[in-house]
Design an enzyme around this catalytic site. Structure first.
Site, PDB file in Angstrom:
ATOM      1  N   ILE A  10       0.847  -1.198   0.000  1.00 49.74           N
ATOM      2  CA  ILE A  10       0.000   0.000   0.000  1.00 49.74           C
ATOM      3  C   ILE A  10       0.877   1.240   0.000  1.00 49.74           C
ATOM      4  O   ILE A  10       1.731   1.415   0.880  1.00 49.74           O
ATOM      5  CB  ILE A  10      -0.908   0.029   1.252  1.00 49.74           C
ATOM      6  CG1 ILE A  10      -1.742  -1.245   1.344  1.00 49.74           C
ATOM      7  CG2 ILE A  10      -1.807   1.263   1.227  1.00 49.74           C
ATOM      8  CD1 ILE A  10      -2.361  -1.460   2.718  1.00 49.74           C
ATOM      9  N   ASP A  54       8.993   7.128  -2.097  1.00 51.03           N
ATOM     10  CA  ASP A  54       8.407   8.300  -2.735  1.00 51.03           C
ATOM     11  C   ASP A  54       8.049   7.846  -4.140  1.00 51.03           C
ATOM     12  O   ASP A  54       8.940   7.479  -4.926  1.00 51.03           O
ATOM     13  CB  ASP A  54       9.427   9.445  -2.768  1.00 51.03           C
ATOM     14  CG  ASP A  54       8.897  10.711  -3.418  1.00 51.03           C
ATOM     15  OD1 ASP A  54       7.969  10.623  -4.243  1.00 51.03           O
ATOM     16  OD2 ASP A  54       9.425  11.798  -3.130  1.00 51.03           O
ATOM     17  N   ASN A  77      -2.422   4.135  -3.594  1.00 50.16           N
ATOM     18  CA  ASN A  77      -3.226   5.069  -2.810  1.00 50.16           C
ATOM     19  C   ASN A  77      -2.606   6.457  -2.704  1.00 50.16           C
ATOM     20  O   ASN A  77      -3.334   7.440  -2.577  1.00 50.16           O
ATOM     21  CB  ASN A  77      -3.442   4.503  -1.411  1.00 50.16           C
ATOM     22  CG  ASN A  77      -3.946   5.540  -0.434  1.00 50.16           C
ATOM     23  OD1 ASN A  77      -5.098   5.941  -0.469  1.00 50.16           O
ATOM     24  ND2 ASN A  77      -3.051   6.010   0.439  1.00 50.16           N
ATOM     25  N   TYR A 143      -6.021  19.047  -9.851  1.00 52.67           N
ATOM     26  CA  TYR A 143      -6.157  17.723  -9.242  1.00 52.67           C
ATOM     27  C   TYR A 143      -7.133  16.864 -10.048  1.00 52.67           C
ATOM     28  O   TYR A 143      -6.869  15.681 -10.308  1.00 52.67           O
ATOM     29  CB  TYR A 143      -6.643  17.886  -7.806  1.00 52.67           C
ATOM     30  CG  TYR A 143      -6.963  16.598  -7.080  1.00 52.67           C
ATOM     31  CD1 TYR A 143      -5.952  15.852  -6.476  1.00 52.67           C
ATOM     32  CD2 TYR A 143      -8.268  16.136  -6.967  1.00 52.67           C
ATOM     33  CE1 TYR A 143      -6.245  14.667  -5.791  1.00 52.67           C
ATOM     34  CE2 TYR A 143      -8.578  14.969  -6.288  1.00 52.67           C
ATOM     35  CZ  TYR A 143      -7.557  14.249  -5.698  1.00 52.67           C
ATOM     36  OH  TYR A 143      -7.858  13.080  -5.024  1.00 52.67           O
ATOM     37  N   LYS A 147      -6.837  13.038 -11.912  1.00 52.86           N
ATOM     38  CA  LYS A 147      -7.699  11.893 -11.626  1.00 52.86           C
ATOM     39  C   LYS A 147      -8.450  11.429 -12.869  1.00 52.86           C
ATOM     40  O   LYS A 147      -8.717  10.233 -13.021  1.00 52.86           O
ATOM     41  CB  LYS A 147      -8.668  12.236 -10.488  1.00 52.86           C
ATOM     42  CG  LYS A 147      -7.978  12.389  -9.133  1.00 52.86           C
ATOM     43  CD  LYS A 147      -7.234  11.114  -8.730  1.00 52.86           C
ATOM     44  CE  LYS A 147      -6.637  11.210  -7.344  1.00 52.86           C
ATOM     45  NZ  LYS A 147      -5.965   9.950  -6.935  1.00 52.86           N
ATOM     46  N   THR A 178     -10.426  12.825   5.870  1.00 53.62           N
ATOM     47  CA  THR A 178      -8.978  12.719   5.901  1.00 53.62           C
ATOM     48  C   THR A 178      -8.373  14.120   5.941  1.00 53.62           C
ATOM     49  O   THR A 178      -9.076  15.122   5.770  1.00 53.62           O
ATOM     50  CB  THR A 178      -8.448  11.984   4.659  1.00 53.62           C
ATOM     51  OG1 THR A 178      -8.772  12.764   3.498  1.00 53.62           O
ATOM     52  CG2 THR A 178      -9.068  10.598   4.532  1.00 53.62           C
TER      53      THR A 178
END
Length: 238
Positions: A10, A54, A77, A143, A147, A178
């Site tokens: 992950i 990274d 993720n 952003y 995506k 989050t």
């Protein structure tokens, strides 16, 4: 594939959704969980093996693949948002940084781990995308472009990895509770619930998991005569 007895890798596992994925994988019976982060000291969940990574650094990706040759499930993720529009000062720099992490990072990780997954029976990849793959707002415009591109990437990887028996599941979700969405008012999805849905969907063989009502409505509306992505900010907020 099943989570029980799997070996899970992950990215961005030190907090937020990545940490929730680690918890969910352990709860579902994963044999081993690797938690990758730029600072592995921040991986503190018992039962998780820290890995320095990274996702924008090719040498670190190569080192992670060499060290983790038993992986059967890759969870891409890690992600960043610079909170930038498209026409303001610094927008191009913001987009470049976001693309390196949100698009080129998952691409490079999947390409690097593909032979490992094949050698271990095929396995699966879960790519964390967003409801913003299908719409955008000025405050997250760069952003959103990353995506949208990552959605196309995920679909393409699914096609190219099918021959080696590797499943690819895309996770789409709107705002979660989050750090990334801490400044956003209103109801937010639980990262623990989202991670659980994603892993259950992957086990069920789903190509996509739509983790909340907003995301499902956006996806359903893509074929409408007035899709959300074509709305002005004022209309979209209504």
């Amino acid at each position: 594939m099943k989570i029980k007895d799997s070996v899970v890798f992950i990215t961005g596992a030190n907090r937020g959704l990545g940490l929730a994925f680690a918890k969910a994988a352990l709860a579902a019976g994963a044999r081993k969980v690797y938690g990758a982060a730029r600072d592995p000291k921040r991986i503190t969940l018992a039962g998780v093996t820290p890995v320095v990574l990274d996702v924008t650094q090719p040498a670190q990706i190569e080192a992670a693949v060499r060290a983790c040759g038993d992986v059967t499930l890759l969870v891409n993720n890690a992600g960043i948002s610079r909170g930038s529009n498209l026409l303001g000062a610094g927008a191009v720099d913001a987009a470049r940084a976001e693309f390196e992490t949100n698009f080129f990072g998952p691409w490079a990780l999947t390409k690097a781990f593909a032979p490992v997954l094949a050698a271990n029976g095929g396995g699966a990849v879960v790519n964390v995308l967003s409801a913003l793959s299908w719409t955008t707002f000025p405050s997250v415009a760069t952003y959103s472009t990353t995506k949208s591109a990552a959605w196309s990437l995920s679909n393409g990887l699914r096609n190219e990895l099918a021959g080696q028996g590797t499943q690819v599941t895309s996770l789409h979700v709107a705002f979660m509770d989050t750090d990334m969405a801490a400044h956003v008012p209103g109801a937010k999805a639980s990262p623990d619930d989202v991670a659980r849905q994603a892993l259950e969907g992957m086990e069920a063989g789903k190509p996509e998991v739509l983790a909340d009502t907003v995301t499902r409505q956006l996806k359903q509306g893509l074929s409408s005569e007035a899709p959300a992505y074509a709305a002005s900010p004022a209309r979209a907020a209504a």
